[in-house]
Design a protein around this motif. Structure first.
Motif, PDB file in Angstrom:
ATOM      1  N   ARG A  29      33.995  46.791  76.799  1.00 35.05           N
ATOM      2  CA  ARG A  29      35.126  46.540  76.251  1.00 35.05           C
ATOM      3  C   ARG A  29      36.055  45.772  77.125  1.00 35.05           C
ATOM      4  NH1 ARG A  29      37.745  49.985  71.747  1.00 35.05           N
ATOM      5  NH2 ARG A  29      37.219  51.612  73.242  1.00 35.05           N
ATOM      6  N   SER A  50      28.204  47.736  75.240  1.00 31.35           N
ATOM      7  CA  SER A  50      28.607  48.828  74.740  1.00 31.35           C
ATOM      8  C   SER A  50      28.908  48.660  73.359  1.00 31.35           C
ATOM      9  CB  SER A  50      29.770  49.516  75.367  1.00 31.35           C
ATOM     10  OG  SER A  50      30.953  48.550  74.987  1.00 31.35           O
ATOM     11  N   ARG A  51      29.037  49.756  72.480  1.00 30.76           N
ATOM     12  CA  ARG A  51      29.251  49.282  70.967  1.00 30.76           C
ATOM     13  C   ARG A  51      30.684  48.765  70.911  1.00 30.76           C
ATOM     14  NH1 ARG A  51      28.577  53.852  66.438  1.00 30.76           N
ATOM     15  NH2 ARG A  51      30.395  53.142  65.355  1.00 30.76           N
ATOM     16  N   ILE A 109      23.626  48.947  73.256  1.00 31.97           N
ATOM     17  CA  ILE A 109      22.746  49.945  73.743  1.00 31.97           C
ATOM     18  C   ILE A 109      23.573  51.127  73.678  1.00 31.97           C
ATOM     19  CG2 ILE A 109      22.141  50.881  76.061  1.00 31.97           C
ATOM     20  CD1 ILE A 109      21.946  48.066  77.067  1.00 31.97           C
ATOM     21  N   THR A 134      23.625  54.866  68.750  1.00 30.45           N
ATOM     22  CA  THR A 134      23.103  53.837  67.475  1.00 30.45           C
ATOM     23  C   THR A 134      22.711  52.430  67.861  1.00 30.45           C
ATOM     24  OG1 THR A 134      25.791  53.597  67.563  1.00 30.45           O
ATOM     25  CG2 THR A 134      24.591  55.230  66.088  1.00 30.45           C
ATOM     26  N   SER A 158      32.801  52.610  80.068  1.00 30.33           N
ATOM     27  CA  SER A 158      33.371  53.793  80.605  1.00 30.33           C
ATOM     28  C   SER A 158      32.374  54.925  80.701  1.00 30.33           C
ATOM     29  CB  SER A 158      34.321  54.418  79.425  1.00 30.33           C
ATOM     30  OG  SER A 158      33.796  54.324  78.122  1.00 30.33           O
ATOM     31  N   GLN A 176      27.740  58.644  73.928  1.00 32.45           N
ATOM     32  CA  GLN A 176      26.954  57.778  73.084  1.00 32.45           C
ATOM     33  C   GLN A 176      26.089  56.714  73.907  1.00 32.45           C
ATOM     34  OE1 GLN A 176      30.013  58.549  72.126  1.00 32.45           O
ATOM     35  NE2 GLN A 176      30.153  59.815  70.535  1.00 32.45           N
ATOM     36  N   HIS A 177      27.125  56.067  74.853  1.00 31.55           N
ATOM     37  CA  HIS A 177      26.269  54.913  75.579  1.00 31.55           C
ATOM     38  C   HIS A 177      25.248  55.335  76.382  1.00 31.55           C
ATOM     39  CE1 HIS A 177      26.185  50.959  77.084  1.00 31.55           C
ATOM     40  NE2 HIS A 177      26.023  51.458  78.269  1.00 31.55           N
ATOM     41  N   ASN A 209      33.626  49.807  87.994  1.00 31.29           N
ATOM     42  CA  ASN A 209      34.646  50.228  86.624  1.00 31.29           C
ATOM     43  C   ASN A 209      36.058  50.676  87.712  1.00 31.29           C
ATOM     44  OD1 ASN A 209      36.265  51.804  85.120  1.00 31.29           O
ATOM     45  ND2 ASN A 209      34.595  52.052  83.964  1.00 31.29           N
ATOM     46  N   LEU A 216      36.646  44.441  87.618  1.00 26.99           N
ATOM     47  CA  LEU A 216      35.165  43.487  87.572  1.00 26.99           C
ATOM     48  C   LEU A 216      35.532  42.011  87.686  1.00 26.99           C
ATOM     49  CD1 LEU A 216      34.912  42.193  84.319  1.00 26.99           C
ATOM     50  CD2 LEU A 216      35.089  44.616  83.894  1.00 26.99           C
TER      51      LEU A 216
HETATM   52  C1  LIG Z   1      28.589  58.212  66.106  1.00 27.73           C
HETATM   53  C2  LIG Z   1      28.988  57.353  67.257  1.00 27.73           C
HETATM   54  C3  LIG Z   1      27.955  56.644  67.826  1.00 27.73           C
HETATM   55  C4  LIG Z   1      28.243  55.689  68.673  1.00 27.73           C
HETATM   56  N1  LIG Z   1      27.194  55.033  69.333  1.00 27.73           N
HETATM   57  C5  LIG Z   1      27.240  54.113  70.456  1.00 27.73           C
HETATM   58  C6  LIG Z   1      26.446  53.349  71.003  1.00 27.73           C
HETATM   59  O1  LIG Z   1      25.406  53.304  70.576  1.00 27.73           O
HETATM   60  N2  LIG Z   1      26.754  52.818  72.177  1.00 27.73           N
HETATM   61  C7  LIG Z   1      27.782  52.863  72.978  1.00 27.73           C
HETATM   62  O2  LIG Z   1      28.233  52.258  73.688  1.00 27.73           O
HETATM   63  N3  LIG Z   1      28.909  53.393  72.029  1.00 27.73           N
HETATM   64  C8  LIG Z   1      28.680  54.328  71.085  1.00 27.73           C
HETATM   65  N4  LIG Z   1      29.653  54.769  70.528  1.00 27.73           N
HETATM   66  C9  LIG Z   1      31.059  54.444  70.873  1.00 27.73           C
HETATM   67  C10 LIG Z   1      31.308  55.409  72.195  1.00 27.73           C
HETATM   68  O3  LIG Z   1      31.997  56.498  72.044  1.00 27.73           O
HETATM   69  C11 LIG Z   1      32.421  54.659  73.226  1.00 27.73           C
HETATM   70  O4  LIG Z   1      33.650  54.299  72.226  1.00 27.73           O
HETATM   71  C12 LIG Z   1      32.000  53.400  73.583  1.00 27.73           C
HETATM   72  O5  LIG Z   1      30.912  53.366  74.352  1.00 27.73           O
HETATM   73  C13 LIG Z   1      33.015  52.710  74.792  1.00 27.73           C
HETATM   74  O6  LIG Z   1      32.662  51.514  74.970  1.00 27.73           O
HETATM   75  P1  LIG Z   1      33.266  50.907  76.282  1.00 27.73           P
HETATM   76  O7  LIG Z   1      32.951  51.819  77.586  1.00 27.73           O
HETATM   77  O8  LIG Z   1      32.889  49.476  76.273  1.00 27.73           O
HETATM   78  O9  LIG Z   1      34.927  51.056  76.129  1.00 27.73           O
HETATM   79  P2  LIG Z   1      36.035  51.740  76.642  1.00 27.73           P
HETATM   80  O10 LIG Z   1      35.657  53.234  76.521  1.00 27.73           O
HETATM   81  O11 LIG Z   1      37.259  51.063  76.420  1.00 27.73           O
HETATM   82  O12 LIG Z   1      35.922  51.702  78.271  1.00 27.73           O
HETATM   83  C14 LIG Z   1      36.125  50.533  79.082  1.00 27.73           C
HETATM   84  C15 LIG Z   1      36.050  50.854  80.526  1.00 27.73           C
HETATM   85  O13 LIG Z   1      36.218  49.627  81.325  1.00 27.73           O
HETATM   86  C16 LIG Z   1      37.032  50.069  82.531  1.00 27.73           C
HETATM   87  N5  LIG Z   1      37.680  48.759  82.613  1.00 27.73           N
HETATM   88  C17 LIG Z   1      38.940  48.323  82.006  1.00 27.73           C
HETATM   89  N6  LIG Z   1      39.413  47.203  82.647  1.00 27.73           N
HETATM   90  C18 LIG Z   1      38.620  47.086  83.764  1.00 27.73           C
HETATM   91  C19 LIG Z   1      38.377  46.035  84.792  1.00 27.73           C
HETATM   92  N7  LIG Z   1      39.348  44.954  85.004  1.00 27.73           N
HETATM   93  N8  LIG Z   1      37.581  46.101  85.851  1.00 27.73           N
HETATM   94  C20 LIG Z   1      36.747  47.281  85.869  1.00 27.73           C
HETATM   95  N9  LIG Z   1      36.849  48.166  84.644  1.00 27.73           N
HETATM   96  C21 LIG Z   1      37.620  48.002  83.821  1.00 27.73           C
HETATM   97  C22 LIG Z   1      38.168  51.295  81.936  1.00 27.73           C
HETATM   98  O14 LIG Z   1      38.244  52.045  83.286  1.00 27.73           O
HETATM   99  C23 LIG Z   1      37.007  51.899  81.091  1.00 27.73           C
HETATM  100  O15 LIG Z   1      36.273  52.669  81.605  1.00 27.73           O
HETATM  101  C24 LIG Z   1      29.508  55.650  69.574  1.00 27.73           C
HETATM  102  C25 LIG Z   1      30.606  56.403  68.946  1.00 27.73           C
HETATM  103  C26 LIG Z   1      30.313  57.242  67.902  1.00 27.73           C
HETATM  104  C27 LIG Z   1      31.241  58.168  67.296  1.00 27.73           C
END
Ligand SMILES: Cc1cc2nc3c(=O)[nH]c(=O)nc-3n(C[C@H](O)[C@H](O)[C@H](O)COP(=O)(O)OP(=O)(O)OC[C@H]3O[C@@H](n4cnc5c(N)ncnc54)[C@H](O)[C@@H]3O)c2cc1C
Length: 326
Positions: A214, A238-239, A253, A256, A271, A275-276, A290, A309
């Motif tokens: 994200r 990521s989701r 990835i 789900t 992060s 789930q990821h 990160n 990043l």
């Molecule tokens: C039933 C269920 C199924 C799910 N299935 C999946 C699935 O299949 N796949 C999946 O991915 N998720 C899944 N999820 C969601 C999962 O729980 C997380 O919400 C999701 O993986 C978070 O995505 P993220 O790491 O991109 O976002 P975030 O949690 O928002 O993390 C973003 C990360 O980026 C870092 N960041 C921010 N800005 C910068 C920068 N400028 N430079 C470097 N780092 C930075 C932050 O420190 C943070 O660690 C599922 C959830 C549920 C409840």
């Protein structure tokens, strides 16, 4: 002793690579249980694909070729798989746990009244009886299970069974009559298959994956594509990145999304939610970028860079270019 029936996944008359993982499973399982394996190719115009499948050491390649099977519809395919499994007295029916395999074999198991183990990562034989290792609790634990019904149905993880190579020989081809579709199938019509064409390798088959989270926001493509291009990598997400519309959902990835196990996985701005991790922690080498040193992704990463990043990835691109002399 159990004979195994592999359901091949075909697309546009060709054998999809996913099939090779199911064949790898079948070879292991047949060897362990003292049985043989056969392959079922079903669809419309599948003669060439069936011929391709004769080189893997199967006892036979069973072909159900019918215009009514043009375009995959579960309600039309499942009865023929069931009929072939019954006619051949197969003890195990297997496909790879792709969208096709998961959709089709759940219905096949129901119609066969068979026990079903999805997503298996390993098989072993104990006294001729097969046991399957499969993930539980979003991949946080693995357990061994066995199935007591007369016929067993399993799907196997592509990332855990190295694709079978042809072993020579020529399995006999046997034509099989297509069974009538399930009730209600007349209300379902295959309209078209719209494939996203990409120069990049498929996620399930890539040896390098550059995945973003994200944090990349609208810059997802601009930041990741140059790195992926240089490394010949597939792009994943990521989701949260998919849900926010920064990346298409077929790149997701995780639990789900897709399950991957490349040689190198770069997690950028992800992060590392469980789930990821469920979808990528089998990767051979994991590199995380990160800015949060406490991000959970660092618990599984082999190499980590605590950095922004938006600065680190362009610098990495420049460094890889220099190393490649590009
Ligand atoms: C039933 C269920 C199924 C799910 N299935 C999946 C699935 O299949 N796949 C999946 O991915 N998720 C899944 N999820 C969601 C999962 O729980 C997380 O919400 C999701 O993986 C978070 O995505 P993220 O790491 O991109 O976002 P975030 O949690 O928002 O993390 C973003 C990360 O980026 C870092 N960041 C921010 N800005 C910068 C920068 N400028 N430079 C470097 N780092 C930075 C932050 O420190 C943070 O660690 C599922 C959830 C549920 C409840």
């Amino acid at each position: 002793m159990a004979d195994i029936l592999v359901v091949a996944e075909l697309a546009e008359g060709k054998v999809k690579k996913t099939t090779h993982s199911a064949i790898a499973f079948a070879r292991d399982a047949a060897q362990g249980s003292g049985g043989t394996f056969s392959i079922l190719a079903l669809g419309a115009g599948v003669a060439a694909a069936a011929a391709q499948l004769t080189g893997f050491g199967a006892a036979k390649v069973i072909v159900a070729d019918d215009a009514g099977l043009a375009g995959y519809v579960c309600e039309r395919y499942a009865p023929t798989v069931v009929a072939a499994a019954k006619a051949g007295g197969f003890g195990v029916v297997v496909a790879t746990a792709s969208a096709f395999g998961k959709d089709l074999l759940a219905r096949v198991a129901g119609q066969l009244d068979a026990g079903y183990a999805a997503d298996i990562s390993q098989v072993k034989a104990e006294g001729g009886k097969l046991a399957y290792r499969r993930p539980m609790f979003a991949g946080n634990a693995y357990g061994w299970c066995s199935i007591d019904t007369a016929t067993q149905v399993v799907t196997v993880r592509q990332s855990e069974f190295s694709p079978a190579e042809p072993s020579g020989g020529a399995s006999p081809i046997e034509a099989f009559a297509v069974a009538p579709p399930c009730a209600g199938a007349e209300r379902i019509e295959f309209v078209s298959f719209e494939q996203v064409k990409s120069e990049r390798p498929e996620l399930g088959e890539a040896s390098v994956i550059v995945a973003g989270g994200r944090a990349l926001k609208e810059k997802f493509k601009d930041v990741l594509d140059p790195l992926a291009d240089l490394l010949g990598a597939a792009v994943g997400a990521s989701r949260a990145a998919c849900d926010a519309g920064y990346a298409p959902s077929d790149l997701q990835i995780g639990q789900t999304g897709k399950i991957v196990a490349p040689k190198l996985y770069l997690a950028i701005g992800i992060s590392g939610a469980i789930q990821h991790l469920a979808g990528m922690k089998g990767s051979k080498v994991i590199v995380a970028i990160n800015k949060d040193a406490d991000a959970p992704i660092y618990q599984v990463a082999d190499y980590g860079l605590v950095a922004d990043l938006f600065q680190a990835v362009p610098e990495l691109v420049t460094a890889v270019k220099a190393a490649k002399g590009a």
